[in-house]
Design a protein around this motif. Structure first.
Motif, PDB file in Angstrom:
ATOM      1  N   LEU A 153      36.482  34.142  31.429  1.00 31.19           N
ATOM      2  CA  LEU A 153      37.032  32.874  31.903  1.00 31.19           C
ATOM      3  C   LEU A 153      36.778  31.749  30.895  1.00 31.19           C
ATOM      4  O   LEU A 153      37.627  30.897  30.678  1.00 31.19           O
ATOM      5  CB  LEU A 153      36.436  32.503  33.258  1.00 31.19           C
ATOM      6  CG  LEU A 153      36.706  33.481  34.402  1.00 31.19           C
ATOM      7  CD1 LEU A 153      36.023  33.004  35.675  1.00 31.19           C
ATOM      8  CD2 LEU A 153      38.190  33.658  34.634  1.00 31.19           C
ATOM      9  N   GLU A 180      43.081  36.339  33.848  1.00 29.61           N
ATOM     10  CA  GLU A 180      42.417  35.190  34.450  1.00 29.61           C
ATOM     11  C   GLU A 180      42.314  34.003  33.495  1.00 29.61           C
ATOM     12  O   GLU A 180      42.403  32.852  33.908  1.00 29.61           O
ATOM     13  CB  GLU A 180      41.003  35.562  34.928  1.00 29.61           C
ATOM     14  CG  GLU A 180      40.975  36.584  36.043  1.00 29.61           C
ATOM     15  CD  GLU A 180      40.810  38.015  35.540  1.00 29.61           C
ATOM     16  OE1 GLU A 180      41.195  38.323  34.383  1.00 29.61           O
ATOM     17  OE2 GLU A 180      40.305  38.843  36.319  1.00 29.61           O
ATOM     18  N   ARG A 181      42.124  34.272  32.213  1.00 35.08           N
ATOM     19  CA  ARG A 181      41.993  33.184  31.227  1.00 35.08           C
ATOM     20  C   ARG A 181      43.238  32.308  31.232  1.00 35.08           C
ATOM     21  O   ARG A 181      43.143  31.087  31.084  1.00 35.08           O
ATOM     22  CB  ARG A 181      41.733  33.754  29.827  1.00 35.08           C
ATOM     23  CG  ARG A 181      41.603  32.706  28.730  1.00 35.08           C
ATOM     24  CD  ARG A 181      40.390  31.835  28.894  1.00 35.08           C
ATOM     25  NE  ARG A 181      40.306  30.883  27.778  1.00 35.08           N
ATOM     26  CZ  ARG A 181      39.614  29.780  27.822  1.00 35.08           C
ATOM     27  NH1 ARG A 181      38.892  29.475  28.869  1.00 35.08           N
ATOM     28  NH2 ARG A 181      39.589  28.970  26.781  1.00 35.08           N
ATOM     29  N   VAL A 209      42.869  29.908  34.004  1.00 34.24           N
ATOM     30  CA  VAL A 209      41.900  28.843  33.677  1.00 34.24           C
ATOM     31  C   VAL A 209      42.585  27.767  32.844  1.00 34.24           C
ATOM     32  O   VAL A 209      42.455  26.569  33.130  1.00 34.24           O
ATOM     33  CB  VAL A 209      40.666  29.412  32.933  1.00 34.24           C
ATOM     34  CG1 VAL A 209      39.772  28.284  32.418  1.00 34.24           C
ATOM     35  CG2 VAL A 209      39.873  30.347  33.832  1.00 34.24           C
ATOM     36  N   ALA A 229      37.516  27.270  35.662  1.00 39.32           N
ATOM     37  CA  ALA A 229      36.929  28.618  35.696  1.00 39.32           C
ATOM     38  C   ALA A 229      36.304  28.903  37.060  1.00 39.32           C
ATOM     39  O   ALA A 229      36.447  30.008  37.596  1.00 39.32           O
ATOM     40  CB  ALA A 229      35.891  28.764  34.588  1.00 39.32           C
ATOM     41  N   TRP A 278      40.711  34.043  42.592  1.00 35.73           N
ATOM     42  CA  TRP A 278      41.486  35.121  41.936  1.00 35.73           C
ATOM     43  C   TRP A 278      41.656  36.341  42.841  1.00 35.73           C
ATOM     44  O   TRP A 278      42.706  36.953  42.884  1.00 35.73           O
ATOM     45  CB  TRP A 278      40.831  35.513  40.627  1.00 35.73           C
ATOM     46  CG  TRP A 278      41.640  36.499  39.842  1.00 35.73           C
ATOM     47  CD1 TRP A 278      41.479  37.859  39.827  1.00 35.73           C
ATOM     48  CD2 TRP A 278      42.744  36.240  38.987  1.00 35.73           C
ATOM     49  NE1 TRP A 278      42.405  38.444  39.003  1.00 35.73           N
ATOM     50  CE2 TRP A 278      43.210  37.467  38.468  1.00 35.73           C
ATOM     51  CE3 TRP A 278      43.404  35.060  38.584  1.00 35.73           C
ATOM     52  CZ2 TRP A 278      44.282  37.570  37.593  1.00 35.73           C
ATOM     53  CZ3 TRP A 278      44.471  35.166  37.715  1.00 35.73           C
ATOM     54  CH2 TRP A 278      44.907  36.398  37.224  1.00 35.73           C
TER      55      TRP A 278
END
Length: 194
Positions: free
Chosen positions: A52, A88-89, A92, A185, A192
């Motif tokens: 993250l 996921e990044r 973020v 994050a 998520w």
């Protein structure tokens, strides 16, 4: 009787030798067709923090308390990121960008307070080709448009958040995105898997 011979004799007899101790009959392996699936509750893992925030946060971090609308917009950004097949990044970076641009509020036209014709979660401009006002104020559409721009940035996955966000947004305040990385994050970690 030596150990190797003892193990051989015992295995023929259907017994197991474990560390000097005799164990009962070797378990019969069931025929896979005879077994029935067992339902197991598995708790989905939270995203890995190192994924993250791979570069650590940059500078002083800001934080706001979110209302129901803002939380719904976080969930919409995460859903659009998953639908786009991105990690996921990317969520973020998207959430941090939206925190900076609109505080996660889906802004319509603000009259004299409007920055040109900027609208929505990402303050995208119809006159710059981001879409129609109706499209830009749709959280899924605006997130997908942002992510499409992000995917066109070579190496975005390995860039600091500010560089990736600025390359897409072309903001007058490129370093401002960094202050939202920790909260973004935290939100991705929280939502998520929900």
């Amino acid at each position: 009787m030596n150990t190797i011979m003892r193990k051989s004799v015992l295995s023929v007899a259907g017994l197991a030798f474990v560390g000097g101790v005799f164990a009962g009959p070797i378990a019969h392996v069931a025929n896979p067709a005879d077994t029935k699936p067992v339902a197991v509750a598995v708790q989905a893992d939270k995203p890995d923090v190192s994924k993250l925030i791979p570069h650590g946060t940059q500078g002083e971090q800001s934080h706001i308390t979110l209302n129901d609308e803002q939380t719904a917009n976080v969930k919409a950004i995460i859903a659009a990121t998953k639908k786009a097949g991105l990690p996921e990044r990317a969520a973020v970076i998207s959430i941090a960008t939206s925190l900076q641009e609109s505080k996660l509020e889906n802004l319509g036209h603000l009259g004299d307070m409007n920055d040109h014709d900027s609208l929505g979660l990402f303050q995208q401009r119809p006159s710059s080709g981001w879409g129609t006002p109706e499209q830009i104020t749709d959280p899924e559409y605006s997130t997908t448009a942002f992510l499409k721009g992000l995917k066109q940035v070579d190496g975005w996955q390995d860039m600091p958040l500010t560089v990736a966000a600025q390359t897409v947004q072309v903001s007058a305040y490129p370093d401002a995105y960094a202050q939202w990385e920790q909260q973004a994050a935290d939100l991705v970690a929280q939502y998520w898997t929900s």
